[in-house]
Each structure stands twice: as C-alpha cells, then as structure tokens.
Design a protein around this motif. Structure first.
Motif, PDB file in Angstrom:
ATOM      1  N   GLU A 281      21.806 -52.911 -63.933  1.00 22.19           N
ATOM      2  CA  GLU A 281      20.945 -52.732 -62.763  1.00 22.19           C
ATOM      3  C   GLU A 281      21.522 -53.359 -61.500  1.00 22.19           C
ATOM      4  O   GLU A 281      22.199 -54.378 -61.562  1.00 22.19           O
ATOM      5  N   ASN A 283      19.572 -54.829 -58.216  1.00 22.68           N
ATOM      6  CA  ASN A 283      18.221 -55.153 -57.748  1.00 22.68           C
ATOM      7  C   ASN A 283      18.256 -55.782 -56.365  1.00 22.68           C
ATOM      8  O   ASN A 283      19.120 -56.609 -56.071  1.00 22.68           O
ATOM      9  N   TYR A 291      11.223 -58.458 -62.443  1.00 22.55           N
ATOM     10  CA  TYR A 291      12.174 -57.339 -62.501  1.00 22.55           C
ATOM     11  C   TYR A 291      12.225 -56.681 -63.876  1.00 22.55           C
ATOM     12  O   TYR A 291      13.123 -55.888 -64.144  1.00 22.55           O
ATOM     13  N   GLY A 292      11.264 -57.009 -64.740  1.00 21.16           N
ATOM     14  CA  GLY A 292      10.984 -56.144 -65.884  1.00 21.16           C
ATOM     15  C   GLY A 292      11.527 -56.535 -67.249  1.00 21.16           C
ATOM     16  O   GLY A 292      10.898 -56.250 -68.260  1.00 21.16           O
ATOM     17  N   TRP A 293      12.714 -57.106 -67.301  1.00 20.44           N
ATOM     18  CA  TRP A 293      13.335 -57.392 -68.589  1.00 20.44           C
ATOM     19  C   TRP A 293      12.474 -58.344 -69.424  1.00 20.44           C
ATOM     20  O   TRP A 293      11.983 -59.308 -68.866  1.00 20.44           O
ATOM     21  N   ALA A 296      10.343 -53.726 -69.419  1.00 22.14           N
ATOM     22  CA  ALA A 296      10.593 -52.475 -68.703  1.00 22.14           C
ATOM     23  C   ALA A 296      12.094 -52.408 -68.443  1.00 22.14           C
ATOM     24  O   ALA A 296      12.631 -53.207 -67.670  1.00 22.14           O
TER      25      ALA A 296
HETATM   26 CA    CA Z   1      14.995 -54.693 -64.378  1.00 23.78          CA
END
Ligand code: CA
Length: 410
Positions: A281, A283, A291-293, A296
């Motif tokens: 990614e 970002n 940021y999801g990890w 997502a």
């Molecule tokens: Ca992410």
C-alpha cells in the motif's frame, strides 16, 4: 583542509567520483537507451546509459556514487555535504568528499542483526548544525524477544557519543520480522516513526495472532508513532488522555511501513507499507486514523489464503495505491528539488523485489493519479532527495551501492 570545502566544491567532487552503472529505463517509455563511455582521464564521469527526455519526463541518467556498502538501509547528509549511511549488520559509515571511509563510525551499541533486523534508519535533528543530534531506529534484543528502538547520539564529525534510547516498543516479539523503523520529521519538530505489526503467523500474542495488535491502540505494534526530539510525548497526540491507548500512537492499522516521508512543502506525511502476498500500500497519513490492517486489506496470506474478507471498512482509510503482486516497497521521498522540475511534488518509492523506483504523481487534491517505474536493477532499499536536489538510491545488496539520478540535456 578537506573539511573546510564548500558544499558546492563537495558536490562537484561527488560528481567526479561516480562511475555510471545500471541500465535505466522508464516503464511505458519508448526512449532508446544509448551507450556511453566510462570515466575520462580528467576523472569526470560519463554514464554508461542514459534515458532521453520523453512524454513529459526529463532526460536522466544513473551514476554510481559509492559501493562497498553491506546492506545499506538509511542515509543522511551532514550540513557540509558529507553523508552518513547505516548498514543493517550494525555499522554506521561516512563518506567524506565522496570517498567512503573504510573505518565505521564508533559509538553505537550492538543491534539485533538478524532477518529484517539490524541498524535501520537514520535522521538528523532538524537543528543538527546547532545540537549535533543524530537519530537511529534499530532492532534490539534477542531472536526470541526483540523490539524496535529509537535512539539519538551526538556526532562530532568523527564519532558518536551520548547514546540515548528515547523510545522502545513496549512489547517484545519473537523472530526477526517487521521492525518498521522509518523516521521522518514533521514541520513542528516532532518525529514520526513506523513500527511493524510484530510479524507473520504463527506468531501469537496472548490468544491471537500478534498482527492483531495493529488494531489495538494500546500497543505500539502496527503503528506510526509521534514523539518529541527527546522521546517525550507531544501533548496533542491523538490518543493522549485515552487510558486504554499508548500516547505515542499517531496512526494505526499498519502492517510494516518501510517508506515514510513528509512533504517539505505541505507537511503531508506519506507511507509505503508491505502487504504479505500482494496488497502492498501507499497511504496518505492523517493523524489518529485507522489504515485497516489486518481487518481490511487487499493482501492474502503467503499461502494464498484470506487474511480478511474485507478490503475496505467504514471508519478506516483506504490506500491511495495497492500493489498486487507485491513490489516490496522500501524507502520513500517526496521530490521538492529543482534539478527535475517535471517531477516536482512526485513521490518516489523504492521497490526491493522489483529492483526499481516507482514514481507517483499526485494531483492538487493529494490523490495519486499516475504511476511509472524507473529500473535500477538492484534491490532498492532507500530513495532520498539529496541536498543538491538530485535523487539518491541505496541498494540492498551485500555489495550495496549509492546511486544517483541526475538530469541530462537532450
Ligand atoms: Ca491499509
């Protein structure tokens, strides 16, 4: 005396030292690469290969500036134009007037030089000329219990002294994966640092995979942290006052950020992050965001299995760029020099596996709108803009190099 040389003299010396290497091409560019001669009798460097201007890109060439660096990881220029380079096995090297000193700088402690660990990033204090502080990120501990540390020490031009550990991850982890360890200063004089998620399955912490710590704001794992120059905690950090959170946390939900840069013009922070299998990614970092990890993600397990069924979730920030298959992103810079006007404001992201630089164009809204590749032909560990406005690359090899991109007229 050499140490009194002006920066301009030093830079011309740098220009004279390098010999060109690395056939260089631009993806999607049909430019012919032409051969040139090697170093002339006067010591001036002529490239082996050049890429003429095309499609709005400047003409440029690569030259080798230094070699003989063992897995170099980070680079910092001193005010006089000399350069400090970390080597992952645990050494700090210096090149003076373009010549690599064979003797490493003394004053560093032992580091955990295993796997992805070792002596990693380096950054000068914004006021280094006055206070001589140099900052390091590194892996510390033993193979079965280790963590990322940040330290600073004073550099007098010859050696380091007064080594001070100013931050360490609160939890230890086994194995030698995911130290993060990129350092970047914000315009307000605070320091950002990336911390990895603790490692891949089957590594666990408590009764879950350790990577879940990326979603736990009480852990430093899987975060970008923000600290003051002495390691104290800025009172305006987003989770200060949240008893369940670690007050250093600045953004979270990260796997392993290996590229971190702050735009010197806008103050915007950017990061490149490794996925596992695919799902690397880019970002655009915002304070306090998730940021999801690993809940997502576009990445899959190395085995190919699902990490999460979700690629995007409400309240979490989607990446600006997803790289599948993985390019293994490394150092990152935002170009604000004058040597390449066409590349003003672009992101340059190193790629270990792809042995190239990805150039990302960003529009006025901050969105990445175009991407191209510049081949280096070696694993790229770091990309930085030098004080001369040229773009420098460290290669992650046993005989690693410092390579420079410079413009050519054509
Ligand atoms: Ca992410």
């Amino acid at each position: 005396m050499a140490r009194k040389l002006s920066i301009a003299t030093k830079l011309s010396n740098w220009l004279a030292i390098g010999s060109a290497i690395a056939l260089l091409t631009t993806t999607g560019c049909t430019a012919q690469v032409k051969s040139g001669e090697t170093v002339t009798e006067t010591g001036e460097t002529t490239p082996i290969a050049q890429t003429p201007a095309s499609d709005g890109n400047p003409g440029f060439q690569t030259v080798k500036v230094l070699d003989g660096l063992e897995h170099p990881w980070g680079i910092a220029w001193l005010p006089d134009g000399d350069v400090l380079i970390t080597e992952r096995p645990g050494r700090l090297r210096i090149a003076r007037d373009g010549v690599l000193d064979p003797t490493p700088i003394t004053g560093l402690p032992a580091v955990l030089a295993e796997g992805q660990g070792g002596l990693l990033d380096i950054a000068l204090h914004p006021d280094f000329a006055e206070n001589r502080w140099v900052y390091f990120a590194y892996a510390h501990g033993k193979i079965n219990a280790n963590r990322t540390r940040i330290a600073r020490a004073m550099f007098d031009g010859e050696m380091l002294s007064n080594w001070q550990v100013i931050f360490e991850v609160s939890q230890t982890k086994p194995r030698a994966q995911h130290f993060g360890s990129r350092l970047a200063w914000l315009p307000d004089g605070t320091l950002l640092a990336s911390i990895g998620d603790g490692g891949n399955p089957p590594i666990t912490l408590g009764n879950e995979l350790i990577r879940q710590q990326a979603q736990n704001t009480g852990s430093h794992l899987g975060k970008v942290i923000r600290i003051n120059d002495d390691g104290s905690i800025p009172t305006d950090n987003p989770f200060v006052g949240d008893a369940a959170a670690a007050p250093e946390v600045w953004s979270y939900g990260h796997r392993n950020i290996q590229g971190l840069a702050v735009d010197p013009e806008t103050g915007q922070a950017w990061a490149t992050e490794h996925g596992a299998r695919g799902g690397d990614e880019v970002n655009r970092l915002e304070v306090g965001e998730n940021y999801g990890w690993p809940v997502a993600t576009h990445s899959r397990e190395y085995s190919g299995g699902l990490i999460s069924p979700e690629t995007s979730l409400p309240g979490m920030i989607d990446p600006q760029v997803i790289w599948t298959p993985s390019i293994a992103p490394s150092g990152l810079t935002i170009y604000r020099g004058e040597a390449f006007p066409e590349w003003q404001g672009d992101l340059f992201a190193g790629a270990l596996v792809n042995q190239e630089i990805r150039r990302l164009e960003v529009d006025e809204s901050g969105a990445v709108v175009q991407e191209s590749a510049i081949s280096i032909g070696q694993r790229v560990r770091d990309v930085r803009q030098g004080p001369d406005g040229l773009i420098y690359v460290l290669t992650d090899e046993r005989n690693g190099q410092l390579i420079r991109l410079e413009p050519i007229e054509n």
